[in-house]
Design a protein around this motif. Structure first.
Motif, PDB file in Angstrom:
ATOM      1  N   VAL A 136       0.871  -1.171   0.000  1.00  0.00           N
ATOM      2  CA  VAL A 136       0.000   0.000   0.000  1.00  0.00           C
ATOM      3  C   VAL A 136       0.908   1.221   0.000  1.00  0.00           C
ATOM      4  CG1 VAL A 136      -1.628   1.365   1.364  1.00  0.00           C
ATOM      5  CG2 VAL A 136      -2.033  -1.082   1.027  1.00  0.00           C
ATOM      6  N   ALA A 137       0.757   2.064  -1.015  1.00  0.00           N
ATOM      7  CA  ALA A 137       1.546   3.296  -1.115  1.00  0.00           C
ATOM      8  C   ALA A 137       0.648   4.455  -0.693  1.00  0.00           C
ATOM      9  CB  ALA A 137       2.032   3.486  -2.550  1.00  0.00           C
ATOM     10  N   LEU A 138       1.104   5.196   0.304  1.00  0.00           N
ATOM     11  CA  LEU A 138       0.337   6.340   0.793  1.00  0.00           C
ATOM     12  C   LEU A 138       1.031   7.598   0.302  1.00  0.00           C
ATOM     13  CD1 LEU A 138       0.022   5.040   4.459  1.00  0.00           C
ATOM     14  CD2 LEU A 138      -1.770   4.965   2.700  1.00  0.00           C
ATOM     15  N   THR A 139       0.325   8.406  -0.464  1.00  0.00           N
ATOM     16  CA  THR A 139       0.941   9.643  -0.939  1.00  0.00           C
ATOM     17  C   THR A 139       0.127  10.822  -0.420  1.00  0.00           C
ATOM     18  OG1 THR A 139      -0.317   9.356  -2.994  1.00  0.00           O
ATOM     19  CG2 THR A 139       2.007   8.742  -3.035  1.00  0.00           C
ATOM     20  N   ALA A 140       0.832  11.854   0.053  1.00  0.00           N
ATOM     21  CA  ALA A 140       0.139  13.089   0.397  1.00  0.00           C
ATOM     22  C   ALA A 140      -0.170  13.827  -0.901  1.00  0.00           C
ATOM     23  CB  ALA A 140       1.011  13.929   1.314  1.00  0.00           C
ATOM     24  N   GLN A 141      -1.231  14.611  -0.866  1.00  0.00           N
ATOM     25  CA  GLN A 141      -1.634  15.382  -2.045  1.00  0.00           C
ATOM     26  C   GLN A 141      -1.859  16.823  -1.591  1.00  0.00           C
ATOM     27  OE1 GLN A 141      -1.576  16.425  -5.015  1.00  0.00           O
ATOM     28  NE2 GLN A 141      -2.463  14.585  -5.979  1.00  0.00           N
ATOM     29  N   VAL A 142      -1.801  17.765  -2.518  1.00  0.00           N
ATOM     30  CA  VAL A 142      -2.127  19.150  -2.157  1.00  0.00           C
ATOM     31  C   VAL A 142      -3.586  19.210  -1.689  1.00  0.00           C
ATOM     32  CG1 VAL A 142      -0.438  20.086  -3.771  1.00  0.00           C
ATOM     33  CG2 VAL A 142      -2.801  19.718  -4.539  1.00  0.00           C
ATOM     34  N   ALA A 143      -3.965  20.310  -1.070  1.00  0.00           N
ATOM     35  CA  ALA A 143      -5.320  20.420  -0.514  1.00  0.00           C
ATOM     36  C   ALA A 143      -6.368  20.215  -1.598  1.00  0.00           C
ATOM     37  CB  ALA A 143      -5.499  21.778   0.145  1.00  0.00           C
ATOM     38  N   ASP A 144      -7.441  19.571  -1.219  1.00  0.00           N
ATOM     39  CA  ASP A 144      -8.516  19.260  -2.165  1.00  0.00           C
ATOM     40  C   ASP A 144      -8.966  20.513  -2.921  1.00  0.00           C
ATOM     41  OD1 ASP A 144     -10.288  17.091  -3.068  1.00  0.00           O
ATOM     42  OD2 ASP A 144     -11.843  18.447  -2.348  1.00  0.00           O
ATOM     43  N   SER A 145      -8.993  21.648  -2.211  1.00  0.00           N
ATOM     44  CA  SER A 145      -9.503  22.883  -2.815  1.00  0.00           C
ATOM     45  C   SER A 145      -8.614  23.389  -3.950  1.00  0.00           C
ATOM     46  CB  SER A 145      -9.624  23.967  -1.739  1.00  0.00           C
ATOM     47  OG  SER A 145      -8.384  24.071  -1.063  1.00  0.00           O
ATOM     48  N   VAL A 146      -7.346  22.974  -3.991  1.00  0.00           N
ATOM     49  CA  VAL A 146      -6.469  23.467  -5.071  1.00  0.00           C
ATOM     50  C   VAL A 146      -6.087  22.390  -6.082  1.00  0.00           C
ATOM     51  CG1 VAL A 146      -5.539  25.377  -3.684  1.00  0.00           C
ATOM     52  CG2 VAL A 146      -4.330  23.174  -3.716  1.00  0.00           C
ATOM     53  N   ILE A 147      -6.629  21.205  -5.920  1.00  0.00           N
ATOM     54  CA  ILE A 147      -6.330  20.146  -6.905  1.00  0.00           C
ATOM     55  C   ILE A 147      -6.780  20.609  -8.292  1.00  0.00           C
ATOM     56  CG2 ILE A 147      -7.017  17.836  -7.705  1.00  0.00           C
ATOM     57  CD1 ILE A 147      -6.898  16.876  -4.841  1.00  0.00           C
ATOM     58  N   GLY A 148      -5.930  20.490  -9.268  1.00  0.00           N
ATOM     59  CA  GLY A 148      -6.265  20.896 -10.632  1.00  0.00           C
ATOM     60  C   GLY A 148      -5.775  22.283 -10.984  1.00  0.00           C
ATOM     61  N   THR A 149      -5.058  22.935 -10.031  1.00  0.00           N
ATOM     62  CA  THR A 149      -4.579  24.296 -10.320  1.00  0.00           C
ATOM     63  C   THR A 149      -3.071  24.334 -10.556  1.00  0.00           C
ATOM     64  OG1 THR A 149      -4.144  24.826  -8.004  1.00  0.00           O
ATOM     65  CG2 THR A 149      -6.394  25.240  -8.824  1.00  0.00           C
ATOM     66  N   ASP A 150      -2.446  23.192 -10.716  1.00  0.00           N
ATOM     67  CA  ASP A 150      -0.977  23.128 -10.792  1.00  0.00           C
ATOM     68  C   ASP A 150      -0.352  23.766  -9.565  1.00  0.00           C
ATOM     69  OD1 ASP A 150      -1.187  21.874 -13.231  1.00  0.00           O
ATOM     70  OD2 ASP A 150      -0.951  23.727 -14.385  1.00  0.00           O
ATOM     71  N   ALA A 151      -0.893  23.449  -8.437  1.00  0.00           N
ATOM     72  CA  ALA A 151      -0.368  23.975  -7.175  1.00  0.00           C
ATOM     73  C   ALA A 151       1.049  23.444  -6.954  1.00  0.00           C
ATOM     74  CB  ALA A 151      -1.287  23.540  -6.033  1.00  0.00           C
ATOM     75  N   PHE A 152       1.768  24.083  -6.055  1.00  0.00           N
ATOM     76  CA  PHE A 152       3.139  23.658  -5.766  1.00  0.00           C
ATOM     77  C   PHE A 152       3.141  22.174  -5.351  1.00  0.00           C
ATOM     78  CE2 PHE A 152       6.671  23.183  -2.625  1.00  0.00           C
ATOM     79  CZ  PHE A 152       7.696  23.254  -3.555  1.00  0.00           C
ATOM     80  N   GLN A 153       3.945  21.398  -6.012  1.00  0.00           N
ATOM     81  CA  GLN A 153       4.092  19.960  -5.775  1.00  0.00           C
ATOM     82  C   GLN A 153       2.789  19.191  -5.963  1.00  0.00           C
ATOM     83  OE1 GLN A 153       6.381  19.472  -2.088  1.00  0.00           O
ATOM     84  NE2 GLN A 153       8.238  19.590  -3.354  1.00  0.00           N
ATOM     85  N   GLU A 154       1.963  19.674  -6.883  1.00  0.00           N
ATOM     86  CA  GLU A 154       0.771  18.906  -7.241  1.00  0.00           C
ATOM     87  C   GLU A 154       1.106  18.009  -8.428  1.00  0.00           C
ATOM     88  OE1 GLU A 154      -2.597  21.040  -8.791  1.00  0.00           O
ATOM     89  OE2 GLU A 154      -3.735  19.187  -9.046  1.00  0.00           O
ATOM     90  N   ILE A 155       0.772  16.757  -8.325  1.00  0.00           N
ATOM     91  CA  ILE A 155       0.887  15.860  -9.483  1.00  0.00           C
ATOM     92  C   ILE A 155      -0.278  14.874  -9.415  1.00  0.00           C
ATOM     93  CG2 ILE A 155       2.290  13.927  -8.570  1.00  0.00           C
ATOM     94  CD1 ILE A 155       3.133  15.716 -11.810  1.00  0.00           C
ATOM     95  N   ASN A 156      -0.760  14.498 -10.571  1.00  0.00           N
ATOM     96  CA  ASN A 156      -1.892  13.564 -10.617  1.00  0.00           C
ATOM     97  C   ASN A 156      -1.344  12.133 -10.477  1.00  0.00           C
ATOM     98  OD1 ASN A 156      -3.980  11.882 -11.269  1.00  0.00           O
ATOM     99  ND2 ASN A 156      -4.532  12.939 -13.157  1.00  0.00           N
ATOM    100  N   ILE A 157      -1.086  11.735  -9.259  1.00  0.00           N
ATOM    101  CA  ILE A 157      -0.413  10.447  -9.055  1.00  0.00           C
ATOM    102  C   ILE A 157      -1.367   9.271  -9.275  1.00  0.00           C
ATOM    103  CG2 ILE A 157      -0.745  10.263  -6.529  1.00  0.00           C
ATOM    104  CD1 ILE A 157       2.445   9.316  -8.552  1.00  0.00           C
TER     105      ILE A 157
END
Ligand SMILES: Cc1ncc(C[n+]2csc(CCOP(=O)(O)OP(=O)(O)O)c2C)c(N)n1
Length: 602
Positions: A136-157
């Protein structure tokens, strides 16, 4: 979500290893038994994450923090029962989780931050799916509210890992968190195991979160077949009873199904030889008279000749990989195929099955053994002995240190009982040929993806699974340089592993192909490296260099005597090739042998 992954990997239901979730263990903060029954808001999302992992029995994880993952790591401080191993590169976290999973049968867990942390896991996840390893790989993601905005260190993993996970999830609401984690572990370890990724937005980790850990997993479309139908067992038993020259092919599925004892009893009942794939090695002791060792491109000649002359192949949890079959039109031309696999997608994928059997290898073997009388194949076994006598495995090396001798010395030192992790290349094949694995489930390597850089990080996990003895890592100088930063993890965790570098100054396996098939033009394969003994010393790891066969016994004895980690830099002959070798695209019966041996014979 990786629904296609699920479809591809139909798997088995029920799980012998699942803990009883009706009574929850008290753990960390709170964690009383009521939480399973009544949702409560006294947790944050990050705490729910660790509560779930505690309930899954997780006590060690490998990872690396970062901005989006800080809440996760912050909450982890409240769960001392989960030991976090800080690796030096996220790829190593995935391989360590993979090594732990292969060695224990449990789910391995790795953790990374968003963006580059998550993408660094990709090679490890791909390695795990190719070899059916539950992580099981657990990855942190940018805040839900900024997903899709190319936020800092956002990637569609989840998008990136869709084709290399059995399933993946992006958590969108805190109230889904516990269910998703419950499912992730269930999917990873049941049926045909594989990696599952859970992407966790930062704000979900910090917000108050409902916590109700579901007792059951409800995935109506996921119904892996565990038991084969009785008519299939009957037909298979008849085929086996009628065969004159049967060969059992043992794949990784034997390990996954923990079917070692059942394999031995079955082979003994029908008196059939057992040939293994690379990942099937150590599923039957090499000392067993029916054990022939590895088949395929660098398989031993007698194993390949047995397969090529068989009239029945009983394939157990193996996927007819091209490195095993060689040219398909030439593969085992006289044999019917009885193909047993828990994943129906594997049956008929490359070689048509005369008799398919979908099911858990252990249960199938139990049923087949019960359905069959003792069979006698002494003529067939005698014929295979003639193959062995005619084409023995020989070492012709004339250099000061033939690489095969290093593996043989390791075998003598450990008496075939080592827990061994190998990397990818010539050294991997020499291990497969010359180390005679007496101990069950003792060999770990990247088979399907062939991931260089696997061994040292994977050994971080294997060593945790075997805390009371050293794990042996056999690694080429190229592969070692891909992940040698993990020496720091070895030192920090005080792991007693022994690292044997097969230092030939080349990317040897590629050099071999260049020599044999590309006019000996060695482009991109000579490789230099640091002086490994002082390098290891700078991490606090002692070691020594070995340059002759005569030095091997003392060097291995020194490695063994050392309480902690130890490194052997073995300067082996860079011109050696792995033989036998089946030329790509040709029949496994037409293997190339060492020309030095041939001239001696003539
Ligand atoms: C990540 C990765 N890159 C490239 C390859 C292709 N490859 C397969 S074996 C090999 C050479 C391995 O060299 P080394 O680790 O020194 O082992 P040797 O073959 O010399 O024993 C290469 C480059 C691979 N398998 N994995």
């Amino acid at each position: 979500m990786g629904v296609t992954g699920i479809a591809r990997r139909a798997t088995r239901e029920g799980d012998r290893r699942l803990p009883d979730h009706r009574v929850f263990a008290r753990s960390g903060r709170g964690g009383s038994k009521e939480e399973g029954q009544h949702p409560t808001m006294k947790y944050t999302g990050a705490e729910v994450l660790w509560e779930c992992l505690v309930r899954e029995g997780v006590d060690v994880i490998w990872g690396y923090p970062g901005g989006a993952a800080i809440p996760m790591f912050d909450a982890l401080g409240k769960y001392p029962q989960i030991h976090h191993v800080l690796v030096r590169h996220e790829q190593a976290a995935a391989h360590a989780a993979d090594g732990y999973a292969r060695a224990t049968g449990k789910v391995g867990v790795c953790v990374a931050t968003s963006g580059p942390g998550a993408t660094n896991l990709v090679t490890g996840i791909a390695t795990a799916i190719m070899d059916s390893v539950p992580i099981v790989a657990l990855t942190a993601q940018v805040a839900d509210s900024v997903i899709g905005t190319d936020a800092f260190q956002e990637i569609n993993i989840t998008g990136i890992t869709l084709p290399i996970t059995k399933h993946n999830y992006l958590v969108r609401q805190g109230r889904d968190l516990a269910r998703i984690l419950r499912e992730a572990f269930f999917l990873a370890r049941t049926g045909r195991p594989g990696p599952v990724l859970v992407d966790l937005p930062r704000d979900i980790l910090t917000a108050p979160c409902e916590f109700h850990y579901p007792e059951r997993v409800s995935r109506p479309g996921y119904r892996p077949v565990v038991r084969s139908a009785p008519y299939q067992i009957q037909r298979a038993a008849q085929l086996i009873a009628d065969a004159k020259r049967p060969v059992v092919l043992a794949g990784h599925g034997v390990h996954v199904a923990t079917a070692w004892e059942e394999l031995r009893l079955f082979a003994e009942r029908i008196n059939a030889p057992v040939v293994s794939t690379l990942l099937g090695l150590s599923s039957l002791s090499a000392d067993h008279p029916l054990c022939l060792g590895m088949g395929g491109m660098h398989g031993v000649a007698w194993a390949n000749l047995a397969v090529q002359n068989a009239d029945l192949l009983i394939a157990l949890g193996m996927r007819m990989d091209d490195r095993f079959t060689g040219s398909l039109p030439h593969f085992a031309p006289q044999a019917k195929l009885l193909h047993v696999d828990i994943d129906p997608a594997e049956i008929g994928k490359r070689v048509p099955a005369y008799q398919p059997m979908v099911g858990d290898v252990r249960l199938v073997l139990e049923a087949l053994t019960a359905a069959l009388p003792e069979l006698d194949h002494r003529d067939w076994l005698a014929q295979i002995e003639t193959y062995r006598e005619r084409h023995p495995l020989e070492v012709h090396g004339q250099g000061p240190l033939p690489p095969q001798e290093v593996i043989r010395a390791l075998h003598r030192t450990t008496e075939g009982n080592a827990v061994l992790v190998s990397d990818v290349g010539q050294h991997q094949m020499w291990v497969a040929q010359h180390y005679r694995f007496r101990r069950l489930n003792s060999f770990f390597t990247s088979g399907g993806l062939g991931t260089m850089g696997y061994s040292l990080p994977a050994a971080l996990g294997v060593q945790v699974a075997h805390p009371t003895e050293p794990v042996w890592v056999v690694v080429g100088d190229g592969s070692f340089q891909m992940n040698l930063q993990e020496l720091a993890t070895v030192a920090q965790e005080r792991l007693p592993m022994k690292i044997v570098i097969m230092n030939n100054g080349y990317l040897g396996m590629v050099r071999q192909w260049q020599e044999l098939f590309h006019g000996a033009r060695y482009i991109g394969t000579p490789i230099t490296g640091p002086d490994y003994v002082p390098l290891a010393a700078s991490f606090g790891i002692p070691g020594r260099r070995v340059s002759t066969t005569a030095e091997l016994p003392a060097a291995f004895a020194a490695a063994r005597a050392q309480d902690g980690p130890y490194l052997l830099d073995c300067k082996v002959d860079g011109d050696e090739n792995v033989y036998p070798m089946v030329r790509p695209g040709t029949s496994n019966a037409d293997f190339m042998v060492d020309p030095r041996g041939r001239s001696r014979e003539s």
